[in-house]
Design a protein around this motif. Structure first.
Motif, PDB file in Angstrom:
ATOM      1  N   ASN A 192       0.863  -1.181   0.000  1.00 35.05           N
ATOM      2  CA  ASN A 192       0.000   0.000   0.000  1.00 35.05           C
ATOM      3  C   ASN A 192       0.900   1.232   0.000  1.00 35.05           C
ATOM      4  O   ASN A 192       1.450   1.599   1.037  1.00 35.05           O
ATOM      5  CB  ASN A 192      -0.926   0.001   1.212  1.00 35.05           C
ATOM      6  N   ILE A 193       1.055   1.849  -1.147  1.00 33.71           N
ATOM      7  CA  ILE A 193       1.966   2.988  -1.278  1.00 33.71           C
ATOM      8  C   ILE A 193       1.441   4.194  -0.507  1.00 33.71           C
ATOM      9  O   ILE A 193       2.195   4.890   0.185  1.00 33.71           O
ATOM     10  CB  ILE A 193       2.158   3.340  -2.766  1.00 33.71           C
ATOM     11  N   SER A 194       0.142   4.447  -0.604  1.00 32.10           N
ATOM     12  CA  SER A 194      -0.462   5.577   0.115  1.00 32.10           C
ATOM     13  C   SER A 194      -1.938   5.301   0.332  1.00 32.10           C
ATOM     14  O   SER A 194      -2.539   4.468  -0.342  1.00 32.10           O
ATOM     15  CB  SER A 194      -0.273   6.882  -0.673  1.00 32.10           C
ATOM     16  N   GLY A 195      -2.522   6.020   1.279  1.00 23.73           N
ATOM     17  CA  GLY A 195      -3.932   5.830   1.592  1.00 23.73           C
ATOM     18  C   GLY A 195      -4.150   4.661   2.537  1.00 23.73           C
ATOM     19  O   GLY A 195      -3.228   4.191   3.200  1.00 23.73           O
ATOM     20  N   THR A 196      -5.383   4.176   2.575  1.00 25.59           N
ATOM     21  CA  THR A 196      -5.754   3.051   3.446  1.00 25.59           C
ATOM     22  C   THR A 196      -6.679   2.118   2.672  1.00 25.59           C
ATOM     23  O   THR A 196      -7.635   2.567   2.035  1.00 25.59           O
ATOM     24  CB  THR A 196      -6.482   3.539   4.709  1.00 25.59           C
ATOM     25  N   VAL A 197      -6.395   0.821   2.737  1.00 31.37           N
ATOM     26  CA  VAL A 197      -7.216  -0.173   2.045  1.00 31.37           C
ATOM     27  C   VAL A 197      -7.465  -1.359   2.966  1.00 31.37           C
ATOM     28  O   VAL A 197      -6.790  -1.536   3.980  1.00 31.37           O
ATOM     29  CB  VAL A 197      -6.543  -0.672   0.740  1.00 31.37           C
ATOM     30  N   THR A 198      -8.443  -2.171   2.581  1.00 29.89           N
ATOM     31  CA  THR A 198      -8.751  -3.395   3.325  1.00 29.89           C
ATOM     32  C   THR A 198      -8.700  -4.580   2.378  1.00 29.89           C
ATOM     33  O   THR A 198      -9.259  -4.538   1.278  1.00 29.89           O
ATOM     34  CB  THR A 198     -10.140  -3.306   3.979  1.00 29.89           C
ATOM     35  N   VAL A 199      -8.011  -5.636   2.818  1.00 29.86           N
ATOM     36  CA  VAL A 199      -7.960  -6.907   2.098  1.00 29.86           C
ATOM     37  C   VAL A 199      -8.471  -7.974   3.060  1.00 29.86           C
ATOM     38  O   VAL A 199      -7.814  -8.259   4.073  1.00 29.86           O
ATOM     39  CB  VAL A 199      -6.537  -7.253   1.640  1.00 29.86           C
ATOM     40  N   GLY A 200      -9.641  -8.541   2.792  1.00 28.59           N
ATOM     41  CA  GLY A 200     -10.237  -9.474   3.742  1.00 28.59           C
ATOM     42  C   GLY A 200     -10.507  -8.779   5.062  1.00 28.59           C
ATOM     43  O   GLY A 200     -11.233  -7.791   5.120  1.00 28.59           O
ATOM     44  N   GLU A 201      -9.895  -9.300   6.119  1.00 32.35           N
ATOM     45  CA  GLU A 201     -10.058  -8.709   7.449  1.00 32.35           C
ATOM     46  C   GLU A 201      -8.900  -7.792   7.824  1.00 32.35           C
ATOM     47  O   GLU A 201      -8.837  -7.293   8.950  1.00 32.35           O
ATOM     48  CB  GLU A 201     -10.183  -9.825   8.501  1.00 32.35           C
ATOM     49  N   THR A 202      -7.976  -7.560   6.890  1.00 33.76           N
ATOM     50  CA  THR A 202      -6.754  -6.808   7.187  1.00 33.76           C
ATOM     51  C   THR A 202      -6.810  -5.413   6.585  1.00 33.76           C
ATOM     52  O   THR A 202      -7.110  -5.243   5.398  1.00 33.76           O
ATOM     53  CB  THR A 202      -5.520  -7.543   6.642  1.00 33.76           C
ATOM     54  N   THR A 203      -6.509  -4.413   7.399  1.00 31.14           N
ATOM     55  CA  THR A 203      -6.421  -3.033   6.929  1.00 31.14           C
ATOM     56  C   THR A 203      -4.962  -2.651   6.770  1.00 31.14           C
ATOM     57  O   THR A 203      -4.142  -2.894   7.669  1.00 31.14           O
ATOM     58  CB  THR A 203      -7.112  -2.072   7.904  1.00 31.14           C
ATOM     59  N   LEU A 204      -4.634  -2.066   5.628  1.00 31.46           N
ATOM     60  CA  LEU A 204      -3.272  -1.637   5.340  1.00 31.46           C
ATOM     61  C   LEU A 204      -3.206  -0.122   5.300  1.00 31.46           C
ATOM     62  O   LEU A 204      -3.955   0.526   4.561  1.00 31.46           O
ATOM     63  CB  LEU A 204      -2.802  -2.192   3.993  1.00 31.46           C
ATOM     64  N   GLY A 205      -2.307   0.449   6.094  1.00 32.72           N
ATOM     65  CA  GLY A 205      -2.033   1.873   6.043  1.00 32.72           C
ATOM     66  C   GLY A 205      -0.875   2.156   5.105  1.00 32.72           C
ATOM     67  O   GLY A 205      -0.365   1.261   4.420  1.00 32.72           O
ATOM     68  N   ARG A 206      -0.444   3.417   5.079  1.00 30.09           N
ATOM     69  CA  ARG A 206       0.625   3.840   4.169  1.00 30.09           C
ATOM     70  C   ARG A 206       1.887   3.003   4.374  1.00 30.09           C
ATOM     71  O   ARG A 206       2.372   2.865   5.492  1.00 30.09           O
ATOM     72  CB  ARG A 206       0.940   5.317   4.386  1.00 30.09           C
ATOM     73  N   ARG A 207       2.374   2.411   3.283  1.00 28.70           N
ATOM     74  CA  ARG A 207       3.603   1.609   3.216  1.00 28.70           C
ATOM     75  C   ARG A 207       3.499   0.259   3.924  1.00 28.70           C
ATOM     76  O   ARG A 207       4.482  -0.478   3.989  1.00 28.70           O
ATOM     77  CB  ARG A 207       4.806   2.375   3.739  1.00 28.70           C
ATOM     78  N   GLU A 227      -2.924   4.211  -3.420  1.00 25.52           N
ATOM     79  CA  GLU A 227      -2.081   3.698  -4.490  1.00 25.52           C
ATOM     80  C   GLU A 227      -1.494   2.372  -4.037  1.00 25.52           C
ATOM     81  O   GLU A 227      -1.040   2.247  -2.890  1.00 25.52           O
ATOM     82  CB  GLU A 227      -0.955   4.676  -4.824  1.00 25.52           C
ATOM     83  N   LEU A 228      -1.473   1.380  -4.931  1.00 24.83           N
ATOM     84  CA  LEU A 228      -1.021   0.039  -4.579  1.00 24.83           C
ATOM     85  C   LEU A 228      -0.060  -0.497  -5.629  1.00 24.83           C
ATOM     86  O   LEU A 228      -0.182  -0.197  -6.822  1.00 24.83           O
ATOM     87  CB  LEU A 228      -2.211  -0.920  -4.485  1.00 24.83           C
ATOM     88  N   LEU A 229       0.864  -1.310  -5.168  1.00 23.45           N
ATOM     89  CA  LEU A 229       1.759  -2.077  -6.034  1.00 23.45           C
ATOM     90  C   LEU A 229       1.558  -3.557  -5.715  1.00 23.45           C
ATOM     91  O   LEU A 229       1.715  -3.980  -4.568  1.00 23.45           O
ATOM     92  CB  LEU A 229       3.217  -1.698  -5.800  1.00 23.45           C
ATOM     93  N   ALA A 230       1.205  -4.357  -6.726  1.00 25.63           N
ATOM     94  CA  ALA A 230       1.085  -5.797  -6.578  1.00 25.63           C
ATOM     95  C   ALA A 230       2.263  -6.449  -7.296  1.00 25.63           C
ATOM     96  O   ALA A 230       2.469  -6.217  -8.491  1.00 25.63           O
ATOM     97  CB  ALA A 230      -0.234  -6.290  -7.166  1.00 25.63           C
ATOM     98  N   ILE A 231       3.040  -7.241  -6.556  1.00 24.37           N
ATOM     99  CA  ILE A 231       4.171  -7.977  -7.117  1.00 24.37           C
ATOM    100  C   ILE A 231       3.831  -9.450  -7.069  1.00 24.37           C
ATOM    101  O   ILE A 231       3.853 -10.075  -6.012  1.00 24.37           O
ATOM    102  CB  ILE A 231       5.465  -7.695  -6.326  1.00 24.37           C
ATOM    103  N   GLU A 232       3.475 -10.009  -8.216  1.00 19.00           N
ATOM    104  CA  GLU A 232       3.107 -11.421  -8.299  1.00 19.00           C
ATOM    105  C   GLU A 232       4.346 -12.239  -8.657  1.00 19.00           C
ATOM    106  O   GLU A 232       4.991 -11.988  -9.677  1.00 19.00           O
ATOM    107  CB  GLU A 232       2.032 -11.617  -9.366  1.00 19.00           C
ATOM    108  N   ILE A 233       4.671 -13.235  -7.819  1.00 20.40           N
ATOM    109  CA  ILE A 233       5.907 -13.974  -8.013  1.00 20.40           C
ATOM    110  C   ILE A 233       5.726 -15.457  -7.628  1.00 20.40           C
ATOM    111  O   ILE A 233       4.863 -15.795  -6.824  1.00 20.40           O
ATOM    112  CB  ILE A 233       7.081 -13.381  -7.196  1.00 20.40           C
ATOM    113  N   PRO A 234       6.539 -16.351  -8.231  1.00 20.13           N
ATOM    114  CA  PRO A 234       6.544 -17.741  -7.778  1.00 20.13           C
ATOM    115  C   PRO A 234       6.973 -17.819  -6.316  1.00 20.13           C
ATOM    116  O   PRO A 234       7.818 -17.041  -5.859  1.00 20.13           O
ATOM    117  CB  PRO A 234       7.579 -18.410  -8.692  1.00 20.13           C
ATOM    118  N   MET A 235       6.390 -18.786  -5.611  1.00 19.99           N
ATOM    119  CA  MET A 235       6.700 -18.922  -4.186  1.00 19.99           C
ATOM    120  C   MET A 235       7.827 -19.917  -3.935  1.00 19.99           C
ATOM    121  O   MET A 235       8.305 -20.026  -2.806  1.00 19.99           O
ATOM    122  CB  MET A 235       5.439 -19.343  -3.421  1.00 19.99           C
TER     123      MET A 235
END
Length: 236
Positions: A192-207, A227-235
């Motif tokens: 989460n680059i900036s702002g506040t978002v929720t994914v499921g039960e988790t809230t993400l603040g800036r960074r 603003e969000l950055l999603a990095i999809e990668i093999p585990m």
């Protein structure tokens, strides 16, 4: 779906005068044996480079290195002949491959640069080193994912030597956006680059960041403009 929360306040930090980094994973003088990487995502540094600051010429090999600037301008030069200046809206990728020498410097003597630098382990070792950069339209990421780095040419993004994809979005307050994996079985490191978002039960603040695994898709709801950055990668 399994998740791991990476709070911004828990990141490693450094202060080198001209450089003030925040480390999501062990890097340099910050070492946490329990936090070495997320899948093949090895490095995510949130850097502040003061005016006149510079990384002198140094080597890399067998690493995919992506740089995403937010403010200011960063000058790059490497031994492949790659050179350029990147700023907000631009993205740069360097495949270090068999080995490359490069330098990075703040293009301004006075204004700072802020950026993310991301290192991903490659799919194939010892390829020919390569460099590329591109300017992306910021309007094309409003309430949708804009693919900036991908192994799939259909994404019209910078190519990466890995079954990976990077995507940016500017999501408006109250909007919900779903991310679906390009490659089956991958995980996603969501920042989460900036702002506040929720994914499921988790809230993400800036960074704040969330490591997501065990699902092929997930949804994000913006509590405020974000603003969000999603990095999809093999585990593995």
């Amino acid at each position: 779906m399994t998740t791991v929360l990476y709070k911004a306040a828990d990141r490693g930090t450094g202060d080198y005068g001209w450089l003030k980094p925040n480390y999501y994973f062990s890097f340099g003088q910050y070492h946490n044996p329990k936090n070495l990487h997320f899948g093949v995502l090895r490095v995510l540094n949130d850097d502040y480079i003061a005016g006149g600051g510079a990384f002198p010429t140094h080597p890399h090999d067998n690493m995919e290195i992506v740089t995403i600037p937010f403010t200011g301008a960063l000058k790059h030069k490497d031994s492949t002949g790659g050179a350029g200046i990147i700023k907000a809206g631009d993205v740069q990728i360097m495949s270090a491959g068999t080995g490359v020498q490069h330098s990075e410097a703040n293009a301004s003597a006075t204004d700072p640069v802020t950026l993310f630098q991301v290192w991903v382990f490659p799919k194939v070792n010892d390829i020919q080193p390569r460099y590329d950069q591109r300017t992306f339209d910021l309007n094309e990421r409003i309430n949708k994912w804009q693919y900036i780095v991908s192994a799939d040419e259909k994404d019209s993004a910078l190519w990466i030597n890995q079954d990976a994809r990077f995507a940016l979005t500017s999501i408006k307050a109250g909007s919900t956006l779903t991310y679906s994996n390009k490659f089956s079985g991958n995980g996603v490191f969501l920042v989460n680059i900036s702002g506040t978002v929720t994914v499921g039960e988790t809230t993400l603040g800036r960074r704040d960041a969330l490591g997501i695994d065990g699902t092929e898709s997930f949804s994000v709801t913006a509590n405020e403009d974000a603003e969000l950055l999603a990095i999809e990668i093999p585990m593995n």
